[in-house]
Write a protein that holds these residues in place. Structure first.
Motif, PDB file in Angstrom:
ATOM      1  N   VAL A  64      95.929  -8.492 -14.696  1.00 46.69           N
ATOM      2  CA  VAL A  64      95.767  -7.076 -14.362  1.00 46.69           C
ATOM      3  C   VAL A  64      94.394  -6.882 -13.733  1.00 46.69           C
ATOM      4  O   VAL A  64      93.367  -7.195 -14.351  1.00 46.69           O
ATOM      5  CB  VAL A  64      95.910  -6.183 -15.613  1.00 46.69           C
ATOM      6  CG1 VAL A  64      95.720  -4.711 -15.241  1.00 46.69           C
ATOM      7  CG2 VAL A  64      97.269  -6.400 -16.282  1.00 46.69           C
ATOM      8  N   THR A  65      94.388  -6.376 -12.504  1.00 41.51           N
ATOM      9  CA  THR A  65      93.145  -6.178 -11.753  1.00 41.51           C
ATOM     10  C   THR A  65      93.060  -4.727 -11.308  1.00 41.51           C
ATOM     11  O   THR A  65      94.060  -4.119 -10.930  1.00 41.51           O
ATOM     12  CB  THR A  65      93.105  -7.095 -10.517  1.00 41.51           C
ATOM     13  OG1 THR A  65      93.239  -8.457 -10.937  1.00 41.51           O
ATOM     14  CG2 THR A  65      91.803  -6.931  -9.750  1.00 41.51           C
ATOM     15  N   GLU A  66      91.865  -4.178 -11.367  1.00 45.16           N
ATOM     16  CA  GLU A  66      91.618  -2.785 -10.978  1.00 45.16           C
ATOM     17  C   GLU A  66      90.766  -2.737  -9.723  1.00 45.16           C
ATOM     18  O   GLU A  66      89.679  -3.327  -9.679  1.00 45.16           O
ATOM     19  CB  GLU A  66      90.908  -2.055 -12.125  1.00 45.16           C
ATOM     20  CG  GLU A  66      90.503  -0.627 -11.830  1.00 45.16           C
ATOM     21  CD  GLU A  66      89.743   0.013 -12.980  1.00 45.16           C
ATOM     22  OE1 GLU A  66      89.170   1.095 -12.769  1.00 45.16           O
ATOM     23  OE2 GLU A  66      89.710  -0.583 -14.090  1.00 45.16           O
ATOM     24  N   LEU A  67      91.251  -2.054  -8.705  1.00 48.21           N
ATOM     25  CA  LEU A  67      90.426  -1.771  -7.532  1.00 48.21           C
ATOM     26  C   LEU A  67      89.678  -0.470  -7.782  1.00 48.21           C
ATOM     27  O   LEU A  67      90.281   0.531  -8.194  1.00 48.21           O
ATOM     28  CB  LEU A  67      91.282  -1.620  -6.278  1.00 48.21           C
ATOM     29  CG  LEU A  67      92.152  -2.787  -5.822  1.00 48.21           C
ATOM     30  CD1 LEU A  67      92.743  -2.482  -4.443  1.00 48.21           C
ATOM     31  CD2 LEU A  67      91.393  -4.087  -5.792  1.00 48.21           C
ATOM     32  N   VAL A  68      88.388  -0.470  -7.500  1.00 52.00           N
ATOM     33  CA  VAL A  68      87.545   0.722  -7.702  1.00 52.00           C
ATOM     34  C   VAL A  68      86.923   1.092  -6.358  1.00 52.00           C
ATOM     35  O   VAL A  68      85.772   0.749  -6.080  1.00 52.00           O
ATOM     36  CB  VAL A  68      86.456   0.462  -8.762  1.00 52.00           C
ATOM     37  CG1 VAL A  68      85.677   1.749  -9.056  1.00 52.00           C
ATOM     38  CG2 VAL A  68      87.050  -0.111 -10.043  1.00 52.00           C
ATOM     39  N   PRO A  69      87.675   1.777  -5.483  1.00 44.20           N
ATOM     40  CA  PRO A  69      87.134   2.076  -4.152  1.00 44.20           C
ATOM     41  C   PRO A  69      86.065   3.170  -4.194  1.00 44.20           C
ATOM     42  O   PRO A  69      86.101   4.072  -5.043  1.00 44.20           O
ATOM     43  CB  PRO A  69      88.356   2.575  -3.365  1.00 44.20           C
ATOM     44  CG  PRO A  69      89.549   2.240  -4.211  1.00 44.20           C
ATOM     45  CD  PRO A  69      89.063   2.224  -5.623  1.00 44.20           C
ATOM     46  N   PRO A  70      85.131   3.132  -3.252  1.00 44.37           N
ATOM     47  CA  PRO A  70      84.266   4.272  -2.985  1.00 44.37           C
ATOM     48  C   PRO A  70      85.025   5.232  -2.075  1.00 44.37           C
ATOM     49  O   PRO A  70      86.229   5.074  -1.869  1.00 44.37           O
ATOM     50  CB  PRO A  70      83.091   3.628  -2.260  1.00 44.37           C
ATOM     51  CG  PRO A  70      83.761   2.540  -1.453  1.00 44.37           C
ATOM     52  CD  PRO A  70      84.894   2.026  -2.319  1.00 44.37           C
ATOM     53  N   PRO A  93      88.718 -11.351 -10.341  1.00 40.22           N
ATOM     54  CA  PRO A  93      87.934 -10.431 -11.172  1.00 40.22           C
ATOM     55  C   PRO A  93      88.818  -9.391 -11.849  1.00 40.22           C
ATOM     56  O   PRO A  93      89.904  -9.063 -11.362  1.00 40.22           O
ATOM     57  CB  PRO A  93      86.994  -9.763 -10.161  1.00 40.22           C
ATOM     58  CG  PRO A  93      87.737  -9.832  -8.864  1.00 40.22           C
ATOM     59  CD  PRO A  93      88.518 -11.125  -8.900  1.00 40.22           C
ATOM     60  N   GLU A  94      88.353  -8.877 -12.970  1.00 36.37           N
ATOM     61  CA  GLU A  94      89.080  -7.785 -13.623  1.00 36.37           C
ATOM     62  C   GLU A  94      88.929  -6.490 -12.837  1.00 36.37           C
ATOM     63  O   GLU A  94      89.850  -5.665 -12.823  1.00 36.37           O
ATOM     64  CB  GLU A  94      88.576  -7.608 -15.057  1.00 36.37           C
ATOM     65  CG  GLU A  94      88.914  -8.775 -15.964  1.00 36.37           C
ATOM     66  CD  GLU A  94      88.507  -8.555 -17.396  1.00 36.37           C
ATOM     67  OE1 GLU A  94      87.781  -7.556 -17.678  1.00 36.37           O
ATOM     68  OE2 GLU A  94      88.905  -9.368 -18.258  1.00 36.37           O
ATOM     69  N   GLU A  95      87.785  -6.285 -12.207  1.00 35.04           N
ATOM     70  CA  GLU A  95      87.536  -5.101 -11.383  1.00 35.04           C
ATOM     71  C   GLU A  95      87.018  -5.547 -10.022  1.00 35.04           C
ATOM     72  O   GLU A  95      86.153  -6.424  -9.944  1.00 35.04           O
ATOM     73  CB  GLU A  95      86.508  -4.171 -12.027  1.00 35.04           C
ATOM     74  CG  GLU A  95      86.948  -3.541 -13.327  1.00 35.04           C
ATOM     75  CD  GLU A  95      85.893  -2.588 -13.880  1.00 35.04           C
ATOM     76  OE1 GLU A  95      84.923  -2.256 -13.161  1.00 35.04           O
ATOM     77  OE2 GLU A  95      86.041  -2.174 -15.044  1.00 35.04           O
ATOM     78  N   VAL A  96      87.537  -4.928  -8.984  1.00 38.84           N
ATOM     79  CA  VAL A  96      87.065  -5.168  -7.628  1.00 38.84           C
ATOM     80  C   VAL A  96      86.220  -3.957  -7.237  1.00 38.84           C
ATOM     81  O   VAL A  96      86.742  -2.875  -6.955  1.00 38.84           O
ATOM     82  CB  VAL A  96      88.242  -5.367  -6.661  1.00 38.84           C
ATOM     83  CG1 VAL A  96      87.743  -5.420  -5.216  1.00 38.84           C
ATOM     84  CG2 VAL A  96      89.014  -6.632  -7.013  1.00 38.84           C
ATOM     85  N   VAL A  97      84.908  -4.154  -7.245  1.00 38.36           N
ATOM     86  CA  VAL A  97      83.957  -3.063  -6.985  1.00 38.36           C
ATOM     87  C   VAL A  97      83.092  -3.471  -5.803  1.00 38.36           C
ATOM     88  O   VAL A  97      82.192  -4.314  -5.937  1.00 38.36           O
ATOM     89  CB  VAL A  97      83.075  -2.777  -8.218  1.00 38.36           C
ATOM     90  CG1 VAL A  97      82.221  -1.528  -7.974  1.00 38.36           C
ATOM     91  CG2 VAL A  97      83.915  -2.612  -9.475  1.00 38.36           C
ATOM     92  N   VAL A  98      83.354  -2.894  -4.637  1.00 36.25           N
ATOM     93  CA  VAL A  98      82.561  -3.236  -3.458  1.00 36.25           C
ATOM     94  C   VAL A  98      81.173  -2.615  -3.582  1.00 36.25           C
ATOM     95  O   VAL A  98      80.934  -1.738  -4.421  1.00 36.25           O
ATOM     96  CB  VAL A  98      83.255  -2.776  -2.158  1.00 36.25           C
ATOM     97  CG1 VAL A  98      84.631  -3.418  -2.015  1.00 36.25           C
ATOM     98  CG2 VAL A  98      83.361  -1.248  -2.100  1.00 36.25           C
ATOM     99  N   GLN A  99      80.260  -3.065  -2.720  1.00 37.71           N
ATOM    100  CA  GLN A  99      78.869  -2.632  -2.821  1.00 37.71           C
ATOM    101  C   GLN A  99      78.731  -1.110  -2.839  1.00 37.71           C
ATOM    102  O   GLN A  99      77.976  -0.547  -3.630  1.00 37.71           O
ATOM    103  CB  GLN A  99      78.068  -3.226  -1.657  1.00 37.71           C
ATOM    104  CG  GLN A  99      76.583  -2.889  -1.687  1.00 37.71           C
ATOM    105  CD  GLN A  99      75.871  -3.513  -2.864  1.00 37.71           C
ATOM    106  OE1 GLN A  99      76.131  -4.660  -3.217  1.00 37.71           O
ATOM    107  NE2 GLN A  99      74.973  -2.765  -3.488  1.00 37.71           N
TER     108      GLN A  99
END
Length: 252
Positions: free
Chosen positions: A175-181, A215-221
């Motif tokens: 389970v992976t979470e995308l965290v977009p800006p 990764p568990e979370e995909v957090v771009v810069q």
């Protein structure tokens, strides 16, 4: 996470980040099914022979089950489910009429996500492998007060994702979470000139998503200042800055 040679369902993939992800999965050699309310928006992708489309309304339980049955009948090897249906609505919390927008937001963003996961998780568990990708937002971690229920719904998806990951540990389903800006889709570039261009977001996000281990979370810069604001001691100042947008509401 390997994105080549997979069989992928992108729910909420008819526009924006979802459509972009569908294109990237297809370009990597995966079989891709896009599900959404308006599948005409991906007619060009379907016509090119790289993507299939299935109609679904995530607020309608019967619609989700119909879509599940159609997808699994055609693709019993489905091994990636991306769920990202969402709406972003402004609300004036001084006006009780905002409740309709709040109700719609929760129905689509939070309950719609849960409904999709409930529909497809048993299949992935039976398969014994696969990936679930949920999509939240930097606003889940640092609210944008013009969209209060959007932030609350995405915070709910984050918490639900954490719980789902814990419950599926050891099953072979990641389970992976995308965290977009803010990303320049759906008119966000008009609200936020600093919104990240879509392809720039996808480039960076997929570099992270395809890392080993996944990764568990995909957090771009661009999302990190929101994701880690509380940890970094910048939360209060950033929230004050973001609250200035409330001046655009009528009568403020």
């Amino acid at each position: 996470m390997d994105i080549s040679g997979r069989t992928v369902l992108v729910v909420g993939g008819t526009s924006g980040i979802g459509r972009g992800l569908a294109r990237r999965f297809a370009a990597a050699g995966s079989t891709v099914v896009v599900a959404g309310r308006d599948t005409g928006k991906v007619a060009d992708l379907v016509g090119a022979g790289t993507v299939e489309a299935v109609p679904v309304d995530v607020t309608d339980p019967a619609s989700v089950l119909r879509a599940r049955d159609e997808v699994l009948a055609a693709h019993p090897d489905l091994d990636v489910v991306v769920t990202m249906s969402g709406v972003m609505l402004f609300e004036d919390l001084r006006d009780p009429a905002h409740f309709e927008a709040a109700q719609t937001t929760v129905a689509v963003n939070l309950l719609g996500t849960i409904r999709v996961l409930d529909a497809f998780t048993p299949h992935l568990l039976a398969l014994g492998r696969g990936d679930i990708v949920t999509v939240t937002s930097g606003i889940a971690f640092l609210p944008f007060p013009l969209m209060p229920t959007y932030g609350a719904s995405k915070a709910g998806v984050h918490a639900y994702t954490e719980a789902l990951r814990a419950q599926l540990a050891g099953t072979g389903v990641r389970v992976t979470e995308l965290v977009p800006p803010a990303v320049a889709t759906a008119g966000q570039e008009k609200v936020n000139p600093a919104a990240l261009p879509l392809d720039d977001y996808l480039d960076e996000a997929l570099d992270l998503l395809t890392a080993d281990p996944t990764p568990e979370e995909v957090v771009v810069q661009a999302a990190r200042r929101l994701r880690w604001a509380e940890r970094d001691g910048t939360y209060a100042d950033l929230l004050r800055q973001r609250s200035q947008a409330l001046a655009t509401l009528p009568g403020r």
